[in-house]
Enzyme design. Structure first.
Site, PDB file in Angstrom:
ATOM      1  CG  MET A  24      37.267  44.859  39.923  1.00 43.52           C
ATOM      2  SD  MET A  24      36.086  44.420  41.221  1.00 43.52           S
ATOM      3  CE  MET A  24      35.388  46.027  41.629  1.00 43.52           C
ATOM      4  CB  CYS A 108      45.300  42.199  33.159  1.00 45.37           C
ATOM      5  SG  CYS A 108      43.977  41.195  32.438  1.00 45.37           S
ATOM      6  CE  LYS A 147      45.155  45.635  41.080  1.00 43.50           C
ATOM      7  NZ  LYS A 147      45.412  44.245  40.666  1.00 43.50           N
ATOM      8  CG  ASN A 210      45.394  36.337  50.635  1.00 51.60           C
ATOM      9  OD1 ASN A 210      45.035  35.756  49.618  1.00 51.60           O
ATOM     10  ND2 ASN A 210      46.600  36.161  51.162  1.00 51.60           N
ATOM     11  CB  ALA A 232      39.099  42.749  43.103  1.00 55.43           C
ATOM     12  CD  GLU A 233      36.981  36.675  43.085  1.00 57.86           C
ATOM     13  OE1 GLU A 233      36.579  35.996  44.055  1.00 57.86           O
ATOM     14  OE2 GLU A 233      37.392  36.177  42.021  1.00 57.86           O
TER      15      GLU A 233
END
Length: 530
Positions: A24, A108, A147, A210, A232-233
């Site tokens: 990140m 990205c 990725k 998710n 990540a989030e």
């Protein structure tokens, strides 16, 4: 020792990692990685690093990798964005001794990646990606991983993954969204795409998308068959996600601040992390949001964190007394919990505005909905128009490419060169030159002077002689222009002609014309651009 590949690399070097913290930008720094590892993360990625900057800037390498060496921070994968095989490999060679693998960012989706031509905007250039992965696989002593984001078509996504595997990719992370699914348009990640990729390749696969709780991690592994799950989030809102806990926010915030004191990082990173951790609480105690945004020291951030803790403890005591929260906000807002972003169909007005803001950069005629900044400008000036079709069109300078104005310094005229006046620096490029460039590219203005004085009533366009175009000459070839601009201005008076010290050939070169020999004049007026 030979380089490990595929499942052997995943099981031996990465320890069979199943819980992974995503790369990140400005968020997965060393302090956050250490916090995540203490609470269940088994593998971490560095923030995305720019390969070109990593090569040329020693401070960039020092700040983002070399000074962050920590025995606890392994296994570690360094991620680069790049669009050139040689640049990617050179950067990877500088980083390979400090990590366990090198990852190429092909996921990205942001506008900056489109402008820089990297990330998900390379996913159609398969020949380039093959060359990048193949060269890195041959040159590096550590494995290469990728990725990616998916295509809308499952079949194309599978072929894409197989191409990367064939080129030398040893581990693949698949984010189950397309590059168009971002921000308010994120929607739900497709685990069907990830499952199809996992069945089609013979290398380990990590799933991304998710993931908001440990239950999501377990369900994703069961449904898709992947070797690990990346978050990540979900990790930013709850670093203890992989432990299956939702502790009080201040517990993890205080622990993170303690780690930052030991392993410092920019204050902007710290502030951003606390905004994520306290996201729900800051909706209740909104006045502290401004305080957190304004603090300029780590101690200030810690003070705001302590105040938030006290406010939450007061809320807990009121809750025990039977009071209910107002405004429909989270009942237990002081608990680490995921932030569920509204889907494309929810909050359609906000999503439409956000989409239009992005579309302004890509689409023509997107003027129905303005960005927030332009809406503020319109409130200050209601008569201002933001329609690009109504904006005045400026001619471009033929030499510098910038908008040309009436008195462009690359297009001198007799009015500007008249005694008592100098050339007007109209082009914007002049103001953008640094001091060294300005000194190295002083312009020479040469105007042939008549034998006798001009009459006062003579108009500029009637003045005799030849007007020479500006010339870029190194200082060593300009003996009369070695002084400072102020000295030149005093010595080179427009009212008193001086002998020309250069050769007639140099004078002719300044004219920028191929017609005729150099004029046989020995007297000229000189002035350097101020």
């Amino acid at each position: 020792m030979p380089k490990l590949q595929g499942f052997e690399f995943w099981s031996r070097t990465l320890g069979g990692a199943r819980h992974v913290v995503a790369p990140m930008v400005d968020q997965s720094e060393l302090a956050w990685r250490l916090l995540s590892r203490r609470h269940g993360a088994q593998l971490c990625y560095t923030p995305m690093l720019h390969a070109q900057v990593f090569i040329r800037d020693a401070n960039y390498r020092k700040e983002n990798l070399y000074c962050e060496v920590c025995p606890e921070d392994r296994p570690l994968i360094v991620q680069f964005c790049a669009n050139d095989p040689e640049v990617f490999v050179q950067a990877a060679l500088l980083a390979q001794d400090y990590c366990d693998a090198i990852d190429l960012n092909l996921g990205c989706p942001q506008m900056i990646a489109k402008r820089g031509h990297y990330g998900a905007f390379l996913q159609e250039e398969w020949d380039l990606l093959q060359r990048m992965i193949l060269l890195a696989h041959e040159k590096l002593s550590v494995p290469v991983t990728c990725k990616i984001r998916v295509f809308p078509e499952i079949d194309k996504t599978v072929k894409y993954a197989q191409m990367l595997e064939k080129a030398g990719c040893q581990l693949l992370t698949v984010h189950g969204r397309t590059k168009e699914q971002k921000g308010p348009l994120s929607g739900t990640a497709s685990w069907e795409h990830i499952k199809a990729v996992r069945k089609a390749v013979a290398i380990p696969v990590f799933a991304n998308g998710n993931i908001q709780s440990l239950r999501d991690v377990e369900r994703c592994i069961q449904d898709t068959g992947v070797q690990g799950v990346m978050s990540a989030e979900g990790n930013l809102h709850n670093p203890a996600l992989f432990e299956g806990r939702s502790p009080a926010v201040w517990e993890l915030a205080e622990e993170y601040l303690d780690i930052v004191r030991q392993y410092p990082c920019p204050l902007s990173y710290v502030r951003a992390h606390l905004f994520k951790l306290w996201h729900h609480t800051l909706q209740v105690h909104q006045q502290l949001r401004e305080e957190l945004a304004k603090v300029k020291t780590l101690e200030g951030v810690a003070a705001v964190n302590q105040e938030l803790k006290l406010r939450c403890q007061e809320d807990i005591s009121r809750q025990k007394e039977g009071e209910k929260p107002s405004g429909g906000l989270p009942f237990f807002h002081w608990i680490c919990q995921p932030y569920l972003r509204p889907g494309p169909r929810e909050g359609s007005e906000e999503n439409g505005a956000a989409r239009s803001k992005r579309a302004l950069e890509e689409e023509e005629g997107g003027t129905d909905v303005l960005s927030k900044n332009k809406q503020k400008k319109q409130l200050r000036n209601p008569h201002k128009t933001f329609d690009p079709s109504l904006k005045p069109k400026y001619a471009k300078c033929d030499q510098c490419g910038n908008p040309k104005v009436m008195d462009c310094f690359l297009e001198p005229n007799w009015r500007n060169l008249w005694p008592g006046r100098g050339p007007s620096p109209g082009c914007r490029s002049l103001s953008q030159q640094d001091l060294e460039s300005q000194e190295a590219f002083l312009r020479l203005w040469a105007v042939p002077w008549p034998e006798g004085p001009l009459e006062p009533h003579t108009l500029p366009h009637q003045a005799p002689g030849l007007l020479l175009r500006p010339q870029r000459v190194p200082l060593k070839e300009m003996p009369l222009l070695r002084e400072s601009p102020a000295t030149q201005h005093r010595r080179m008076s427009w009212s008193s002609p001086r002998p020309y010290a250069g050769s007639p050939e140099m004078l002719h070169q300044g004219a920028g014309s191929q017609a005729g020999p150099a004029p046989p004049l020995a007297t000229c007026v000189f002035k350097s651009e101020q």
